[in-house]
Design a protein around this motif. Sequence first.
Motif, PDB file in Angstrom:
ATOM      1  N   LEU A   1       0.810   4.084  -2.960  1.00 12.71           N
ATOM      2  CA  LEU A   1       0.477   5.480  -2.690  1.00 12.71           C
ATOM      3  C   LEU A   1       1.615   6.407  -3.111  1.00 12.71           C
ATOM      4  O   LEU A   1       1.384   7.474  -3.695  1.00 12.71           O
ATOM      5  CB  LEU A   1       0.162   5.669  -1.209  1.00 12.71           C
ATOM      6  CG  LEU A   1      -1.148   5.062  -0.709  1.00 12.71           C
ATOM      7  CD1 LEU A   1      -1.230   5.155   0.813  1.00 12.71           C
ATOM      8  CD2 LEU A   1      -2.343   5.748  -1.351  1.00 12.71           C
TER       9      LEU A   1
ATOM     10  N   GLN B   1      -2.585  13.836  -2.782  1.00 12.04           N
ATOM     11  CA  GLN B   1      -2.509  12.516  -2.187  1.00 12.04           C
ATOM     12  C   GLN B   1      -3.562  11.592  -2.794  1.00 12.04           C
ATOM     13  O   GLN B   1      -4.553  11.242  -2.154  1.00 12.04           O
ATOM     14  CB  GLN B   1      -2.697  12.601  -0.669  1.00 12.04           C
ATOM     15  CG  GLN B   1      -1.568  13.327   0.039  1.00 12.04           C
ATOM     16  CD  GLN B   1      -1.729  13.318   1.541  1.00 12.04           C
ATOM     17  OE1 GLN B   1      -2.835  13.430   2.063  1.00 12.04           O
ATOM     18  NE2 GLN B   1      -0.637  13.166   2.256  1.00 12.04           N
TER      19      GLN B   1
ATOM     20  N   GLN C   1       0.824  -1.202   0.000  1.00 16.78           N
ATOM     21  CA  GLN C   1       0.000   0.000   0.000  1.00 16.78           C
ATOM     22  C   GLN C   1       0.861   1.255   0.000  1.00 16.78           C
ATOM     23  O   GLN C   1       0.594   2.216  -0.738  1.00 16.78           O
ATOM     24  CB  GLN C   1      -0.932   0.004   1.204  1.00 16.78           C
ATOM     25  CG  GLN C   1      -1.851   1.235   1.247  1.00 16.78           C
ATOM     26  CD  GLN C   1      -2.718   1.268   2.484  1.00 16.78           C
ATOM     27  OE1 GLN C   1      -2.526   0.486   3.412  1.00 16.78           O
ATOM     28  NE2 GLN C   1      -3.685   2.166   2.500  1.00 16.78           N
ATOM     29  N   SER C   2       1.916   1.276   0.805  1.00 22.22           N
ATOM     30  CA  SER C   2       2.807   2.435   0.859  1.00 22.22           C
ATOM     31  C   SER C   2       3.480   2.671  -0.483  1.00 22.22           C
ATOM     32  O   SER C   2       3.600   3.814  -0.954  1.00 22.22           O
ATOM     33  CB  SER C   2       3.865   2.233   1.950  1.00 22.22           C
ATOM     34  OG  SER C   2       3.277   2.175   3.234  1.00 22.22           O
TER      35      SER C   2
ATOM     36  N   LYS D   1       1.301   9.191  -6.106  1.00 24.34           N
ATOM     37  CA  LYS D   1       1.596  10.601  -5.841  1.00 24.34           C
ATOM     38  C   LYS D   1       2.666  11.126  -6.788  1.00 24.34           C
ATOM     39  O   LYS D   1       2.578  12.252  -7.295  1.00 24.34           O
ATOM     40  CB  LYS D   1       2.048  10.766  -4.394  1.00 24.34           C
ATOM     41  CG  LYS D   1       2.369  12.203  -4.011  1.00 24.34           C
ATOM     42  CD  LYS D   1       2.780  12.306  -2.551  1.00 24.34           C
ATOM     43  CE  LYS D   1       3.119  13.743  -2.183  1.00 24.34           C
ATOM     44  NZ  LYS D   1       3.518  13.868  -0.756  1.00 24.34           N
TER      45      LYS D   1
ATOM     46  N   ARG E   1      -5.358   8.324  -1.060  1.00 28.73           N
ATOM     47  CA  ARG E   1      -4.990   8.289   0.350  1.00 28.73           C
ATOM     48  C   ARG E   1      -6.167   7.852   1.223  1.00 28.73           C
ATOM     49  O   ARG E   1      -5.986   7.179   2.243  1.00 28.73           O
ATOM     50  CB  ARG E   1      -4.506   9.685   0.785  1.00 28.73           C
ATOM     51  CG  ARG E   1      -4.046   9.775   2.223  1.00 28.73           C
ATOM     52  CD  ARG E   1      -2.795   8.968   2.474  1.00 28.73           C
ATOM     53  NE  ARG E   1      -1.686   9.401   1.638  1.00 28.73           N
ATOM     54  CZ  ARG E   1      -0.482   8.848   1.650  1.00 28.73           C
ATOM     55  NH1 ARG E   1      -0.253   7.830   2.445  1.00 28.73           N
ATOM     56  NH2 ARG E   1       0.483   9.287   0.859  1.00 28.73           N
ATOM     57  N   ASP E   2      -7.386   8.206   0.832  1.00 29.60           N
ATOM     58  CA  ASP E   2      -8.558   7.878   1.646  1.00 29.60           C
ATOM     59  C   ASP E   2      -9.229   6.573   1.237  1.00 29.60           C
ATOM     60  O   ASP E   2     -10.278   6.225   1.771  1.00 29.60           O
ATOM     61  CB  ASP E   2      -9.579   9.017   1.567  1.00 29.60           C
ATOM     62  CG  ASP E   2      -9.038  10.314   2.157  1.00 29.60           C
ATOM     63  OD1 ASP E   2      -8.223  10.220   3.093  1.00 29.60           O
ATOM     64  OD2 ASP E   2      -9.408  11.392   1.674  1.00 29.60           O
TER      65      ASP E   2
END
Length: 292
Positions: free
Chosen positions: A95, A108, A91-92, A99, A111-112
Amino acid sequence: MRELLNRRPDQPLPPGRHDQLRAELLDALETEQAGTSRRVLVPVAAAAAVLLVVSGLAVAGSALKKDDAGTPVAGQAQIQELPTDAANKLQSQCLAEAKRITANGIKQPFRDYTVVRTFEITGVQDPKVVNTWLIGKGTAPMGLNGEPVGYFWLCSRTAGGVISESSVRTPQTDKLVDLPVRPIARNAGVVAAPVVRVTVELAGEPAQEAHLLDGFWFAATEGRVNWGPYDKADPAAKTAVIRGYDAGGQQIFASTDKHPNCQSLWDFTGKRRGNVVQTDPPEPVCPTFPWP
């Protein structure tokens, strides 16, 4: 943007279709302001234009079935869920890459979004081949009528540990329109009955069996890495051939097929658009396929 989607022959629009398409364009423009349905950085107008051509591409908002281990394929490696630490790392990575390549002002992206599944196809040795995916769910900005639009987010990673596509996004609805198989990346897409088998053939390579999982299909084929912030297309996607087969083994879909024009009663979020526009010659209503 969605180069894998088979395009229909260019024809003059029948009477009444222009107004119908314009209304859908307005919906698409509003919905797509936070990113495209395939890659966040593609221009909004281009995203909306493709959505007009392929309304109904979206997949459903029903809960993903966590006990679905994917359709087994004879002689092929199986799918396994990632442990928590590995899922968080994926996930990191997704993301961070989303970005990095986003060029339309979203600071971002995703991000949500809530991650609902992370998994890999076991046994893949080629570091260029995609073998790991993340599936997330989230909500896009408010639509033209004031309601939020739900989306799925897909992100993939190669066996070499490099993110292939971090910004694949497709709306949530309860049906596929016109065709039971939809590519949304060169390595992944959505699928509905009666298709029970999907293969993916990249240029110069043998066809690969895809795994069917939660109404999506995923193929362990070579990915594309090193996306730039202003890249709009995946060149290899244009040459990929996606095929779908029914339970009897008959091919009922190919991305290279030419399909007749038809009118969809549903917009790309699965909402009913209205009555069929009378055309001359008559244009049939597109078939719909429940998803998943």
